[in-house]
Scaffold this motif. Structure first.
Motif, PDB file in Angstrom:
ATOM      1  N   ILE A 134     -22.166 -42.917 -16.910  1.00  0.00           N
ATOM      2  CA  ILE A 134     -21.280 -41.795 -16.934  1.00  0.00           C
ATOM      3  C   ILE A 134     -20.025 -41.980 -17.745  1.00  0.00           C
ATOM      4  CG2 ILE A 134     -19.718 -40.420 -15.304  1.00  0.00           C
ATOM      5  CD1 ILE A 134     -22.694 -39.708 -15.079  1.00  0.00           C
ATOM      6  N   ALA A 135     -19.705 -43.185 -18.089  1.00  0.00           N
ATOM      7  CA  ALA A 135     -18.390 -43.494 -18.632  1.00  0.00           C
ATOM      8  C   ALA A 135     -18.834 -42.800 -20.204  1.00  0.00           C
ATOM      9  CB  ALA A 135     -18.095 -44.722 -18.755  1.00  0.00           C
ATOM     10  N   SER A 136     -20.127 -42.767 -20.681  1.00  0.00           N
ATOM     11  CA  SER A 136     -20.134 -42.297 -22.341  1.00  0.00           C
ATOM     12  C   SER A 136     -19.946 -40.687 -22.340  1.00  0.00           C
ATOM     13  CB  SER A 136     -21.688 -42.564 -22.384  1.00  0.00           C
ATOM     14  OG  SER A 136     -22.588 -41.667 -21.484  1.00  0.00           O
ATOM     15  N   GLN A 137     -19.878 -40.206 -21.043  1.00  0.00           N
ATOM     16  CA  GLN A 137     -19.242 -38.618 -21.271  1.00  0.00           C
ATOM     17  C   GLN A 137     -18.046 -38.530 -22.050  1.00  0.00           C
ATOM     18  OE1 GLN A 137     -18.971 -37.336 -17.251  1.00  0.00           O
ATOM     19  NE2 GLN A 137     -16.652 -37.163 -17.237  1.00  0.00           N
ATOM     20  N   LEU A 138     -17.188 -39.691 -22.191  1.00  0.00           N
ATOM     21  CA  LEU A 138     -15.990 -39.623 -22.927  1.00  0.00           C
ATOM     22  C   LEU A 138     -16.326 -39.516 -24.359  1.00  0.00           C
ATOM     23  CD1 LEU A 138     -12.961 -39.444 -22.923  1.00  0.00           C
ATOM     24  CD2 LEU A 138     -13.186 -42.157 -23.163  1.00  0.00           C
ATOM     25  N   GLY A 139     -17.244 -40.087 -24.718  1.00  0.00           N
ATOM     26  CA  GLY A 139     -17.714 -39.855 -26.273  1.00  0.00           C
ATOM     27  C   GLY A 139     -18.165 -38.591 -26.522  1.00  0.00           C
ATOM     28  N   PHE A 140     -18.913 -37.819 -25.459  1.00  0.00           N
ATOM     29  CA  PHE A 140     -19.703 -36.619 -25.768  1.00  0.00           C
ATOM     30  C   PHE A 140     -18.148 -35.507 -25.540  1.00  0.00           C
ATOM     31  CE2 PHE A 140     -23.323 -38.581 -23.818  1.00  0.00           C
ATOM     32  CZ  PHE A 140     -24.199 -38.670 -24.955  1.00  0.00           C
ATOM     33  N   THR A 141     -17.273 -35.823 -24.736  1.00  0.00           N
ATOM     34  CA  THR A 141     -16.169 -34.963 -24.783  1.00  0.00           C
ATOM     35  C   THR A 141     -15.357 -34.954 -26.085  1.00  0.00           C
ATOM     36  OG1 THR A 141     -16.014 -35.574 -22.173  1.00  0.00           O
ATOM     37  CG2 THR A 141     -14.075 -34.728 -23.201  1.00  0.00           C
ATOM     38  N   ALA A 142     -15.046 -36.183 -26.377  1.00  0.00           N
ATOM     39  CA  ALA A 142     -14.429 -36.044 -27.776  1.00  0.00           C
ATOM     40  C   ALA A 142     -15.173 -35.485 -28.809  1.00  0.00           C
ATOM     41  CB  ALA A 142     -14.315 -37.755 -28.193  1.00  0.00           C
ATOM     42  N   PHE A 143     -16.464 -35.597 -28.913  1.00  0.00           N
ATOM     43  CA  PHE A 143     -17.150 -34.819 -30.112  1.00  0.00           C
ATOM     44  C   PHE A 143     -17.110 -33.577 -29.948  1.00  0.00           C
ATOM     45  CE2 PHE A 143     -21.230 -32.743 -30.967  1.00  0.00           C
ATOM     46  CZ  PHE A 143     -21.477 -33.280 -32.558  1.00  0.00           C
ATOM     47  N   PHE A 144     -17.382 -32.932 -28.517  1.00  0.00           N
ATOM     48  CA  PHE A 144     -17.272 -31.418 -28.498  1.00  0.00           C
ATOM     49  C   PHE A 144     -15.635 -31.113 -28.529  1.00  0.00           C
ATOM     50  CE2 PHE A 144     -21.558 -32.199 -26.340  1.00  0.00           C
ATOM     51  CZ  PHE A 144     -22.190 -31.198 -27.159  1.00  0.00           C
ATOM     52  N   ALA A 145     -14.750 -31.756 -28.186  1.00  0.00           N
ATOM     53  CA  ALA A 145     -13.366 -31.309 -28.332  1.00  0.00           C
ATOM     54  C   ALA A 145     -13.070 -31.062 -29.702  1.00  0.00           C
ATOM     55  CB  ALA A 145     -12.652 -32.373 -27.488  1.00  0.00           C
ATOM     56  N   TYR A 146     -13.784 -32.034 -30.576  1.00  0.00           N
ATOM     57  CA  TYR A 146     -13.395 -31.786 -32.035  1.00  0.00           C
ATOM     58  C   TYR A 146     -13.763 -30.562 -32.665  1.00  0.00           C
ATOM     59  CZ  TYR A 146     -13.175 -32.992 -37.056  1.00  0.00           C
ATOM     60  OH  TYR A 146     -13.002 -32.999 -38.332  1.00  0.00           O
ATOM     61  N   PHE A 147     -15.012 -30.197 -32.333  1.00  0.00           N
ATOM     62  CA  PHE A 147     -15.708 -28.959 -32.689  1.00  0.00           C
ATOM     63  C   PHE A 147     -15.273 -27.686 -32.005  1.00  0.00           C
ATOM     64  CE2 PHE A 147     -18.518 -32.406 -34.438  1.00  0.00           C
ATOM     65  CZ  PHE A 147     -18.464 -31.961 -35.733  1.00  0.00           C
ATOM     66  N   LEU A 148     -14.936 -27.791 -30.836  1.00  0.00           N
ATOM     67  CA  LEU A 148     -14.544 -26.424 -30.047  1.00  0.00           C
ATOM     68  C   LEU A 148     -13.315 -26.094 -30.232  1.00  0.00           C
ATOM     69  CD1 LEU A 148     -17.301 -26.818 -26.920  1.00  0.00           C
ATOM     70  CD2 LEU A 148     -17.101 -25.420 -28.912  1.00  0.00           C
ATOM     71  N   VAL A 149     -12.289 -27.306 -29.917  1.00  0.00           N
ATOM     72  CA  VAL A 149     -10.800 -26.908 -29.948  1.00  0.00           C
ATOM     73  C   VAL A 149     -10.057 -27.631 -30.888  1.00  0.00           C
ATOM     74  CG1 VAL A 149     -11.159 -26.372 -27.209  1.00  0.00           C
ATOM     75  CG2 VAL A 149     -10.600 -28.761 -28.076  1.00  0.00           C
ATOM     76  N   LYS A 150     -10.897 -28.189 -31.804  1.00  0.00           N
ATOM     77  CA  LYS A 150     -10.034 -28.792 -33.005  1.00  0.00           C
ATOM     78  C   LYS A 150      -9.094 -29.870 -32.385  1.00  0.00           C
ATOM     79  CE  LYS A 150     -12.000 -25.936 -35.471  1.00  0.00           C
ATOM     80  NZ  LYS A 150     -13.395 -26.264 -36.022  1.00  0.00           N
ATOM     81  N   GLN A 151      -9.651 -30.636 -31.409  1.00  0.00           N
ATOM     82  CA  GLN A 151      -8.826 -31.820 -30.848  1.00  0.00           C
ATOM     83  C   GLN A 151      -8.314 -32.744 -31.967  1.00  0.00           C
ATOM     84  OE1 GLN A 151      -8.176 -32.849 -27.616  1.00  0.00           O
ATOM     85  NE2 GLN A 151      -6.669 -34.233 -28.794  1.00  0.00           N
ATOM     86  N   LYS A 152      -7.064 -33.135 -32.155  1.00  0.00           N
ATOM     87  CA  LYS A 152      -6.413 -34.140 -33.029  1.00  0.00           C
ATOM     88  C   LYS A 152      -6.761 -35.358 -32.363  1.00  0.00           C
ATOM     89  CE  LYS A 152      -3.334 -30.992 -35.184  1.00  0.00           C
ATOM     90  NZ  LYS A 152      -1.760 -30.558 -35.370  1.00  0.00           N
ATOM     91  N   PHE A 153      -7.112 -36.323 -33.255  1.00  0.00           N
ATOM     92  CA  PHE A 153      -7.299 -37.844 -32.649  1.00  0.00           C
ATOM     93  C   PHE A 153      -6.213 -38.728 -33.438  1.00  0.00           C
ATOM     94  CE2 PHE A 153     -11.228 -35.807 -31.729  1.00  0.00           C
ATOM     95  CZ  PHE A 153     -11.579 -36.197 -30.578  1.00  0.00           C
ATOM     96  N   THR A 154      -5.900 -39.732 -32.692  1.00  0.00           N
ATOM     97  CA  THR A 154      -5.077 -40.854 -33.353  1.00  0.00           C
ATOM     98  C   THR A 154      -5.881 -42.095 -33.409  1.00  0.00           C
ATOM     99  OG1 THR A 154      -4.257 -41.829 -31.080  1.00  0.00           O
ATOM    100  CG2 THR A 154      -2.937 -39.786 -32.223  1.00  0.00           C
ATOM    101  N   PRO A 155      -5.594 -42.985 -34.125  1.00  0.00           N
ATOM    102  CA  PRO A 155      -6.495 -44.255 -34.353  1.00  0.00           C
ATOM    103  C   PRO A 155      -6.636 -44.718 -32.862  1.00  0.00           C
ATOM    104  CG  PRO A 155      -4.691 -44.276 -36.204  1.00  0.00           C
ATOM    105  CD  PRO A 155      -4.381 -43.182 -35.093  1.00  0.00           C
TER     106      PRO A 155
END
Length: 278
Positions: A42-63
């Motif tokens: 279930i912890a892998s859902q974080l990777g999916f969350t990050a992926f969809f957040a980038y495309f849906l809400v233009k989430q900004k990422f730091t290193p």
């Protein structure tokens, strides 16, 4: 008092149905896997969350946040190695693998739901208050419950509940107490998850959910006497490393001095100079 408009209602109802489907996959997967294994998947859902957040809400990422997402996802993926080693007794390889796959699908769907909620907030075309967030949670859970209830009726699952209560090791009364307590805790979980999205972002909500992993791991090994193979140890270390990376990045960002650079000063002063020449 702000009431939910039809646009937001139907969007929230749709998310509720997806959540109900996700609950089905999650329940089936957890029933076929040890608690420690399912929690790490279930912890892998974080990777999916990050992926969809980038495309849906233009989430900004730091290193640091990227490092955290990568480590947490790899940590969960390590479990794919030698998955037969912790298969429960009496369970076939097919059932185990089906549970493994359905748990991954559950992680994928919930990783999609969190950014979708944030996207819905952004496109609601009405002021989002915490009162409205409570309404969103109510509608989501209502439609998720309806979806699951229909499936249980079709599958005659409600008839099994009295038998399970009778056969429950701690007694019939405690069975129903645990059932009600579990429902209440999950309601608090969903409200907290969408509340964090309202206050911050879907990525942070996913991070906080993933923080539960070390606690679940420890409790599963202590109380259920589950095996803790090398793969789980590596996955846990990578997960803790990911948590530390994310929170260090947040701490560093919060304490970063907000000095105005010379170029910024010049850009701020330029309009004044132009205006003075007019």
């Amino acid at each position: 008092m702000i009431y939910m408009r039809p646009r937001l209602f139907f969007a929230t109802a749709f998310i509720g149905i997806i959540t109900g489907l996700d609950d089905y996959f999650y329940a089936y997967g957890v029933a076929r896997l040890p608690v420690s294994t399912s929690s790490l998947i279930i912890a892998s859902q974080l990777g999916f969350t990050a992926f969809f957040a980038y495309f849906l809400v233009k989430q900004k990422f730091t290193p640091y946040s990227i490092n955290a997402v990568v480590l947490l996802t790899i940590g969960a993926g390590v479990l794919a190695l030698h998955t037969d080693s912790d298969r429960p007794k009496g369970e076939t390889k097919k059932e185990y693998m089906l549970g493994f796959v359905m748990t991954v699908v559950a992680a994928f769907l919930y990783g999609f739901v969190l950014p979708l909620i944030e996207f819905t907030y952004n496109k609601a075309k009405q002021a989002i208050t915490y009162t409205l967030v409570l309404e969103v949670n109510m509608v989501m859970c209502l439609f998720a419950t309806i979806f699951c209830a229909v499936g249980m009726i079709v599958n005659n699952d409600f008839k099994v509940i009295p038998r399970e209560a009778t056969e429950f090791g701690l007694g019939e009364t405690k069975y129903y107490i645990i059932l009600c307590a579990s429902a209440l805790i999950w309601q608090c979980f969903f409200l907290g998850a969408i509340g964090v999205i309202f206050c911050a972002s879907s990525l942070l909500s996913g991070i906080i959910i993933a923080v539960l992993l070390p606690v679940t791991e420890a409790l599963a090994v202590v109380f259920y006497k589950e095996k803790f193979q090398a793969e789980k140890g590596v996955a846990l270390v990578l997960s803790l490393w990911g948590f530390a990376s994310y929170f260090y990045g947040e701490y560093k960002s919060a304490n970063k001095p907000k000095d105005i650079t010379e170029s910024t000063k010049q850009s701020m002063e330029l309009p004044l100079s132009d205006h003075s020449r007019v």
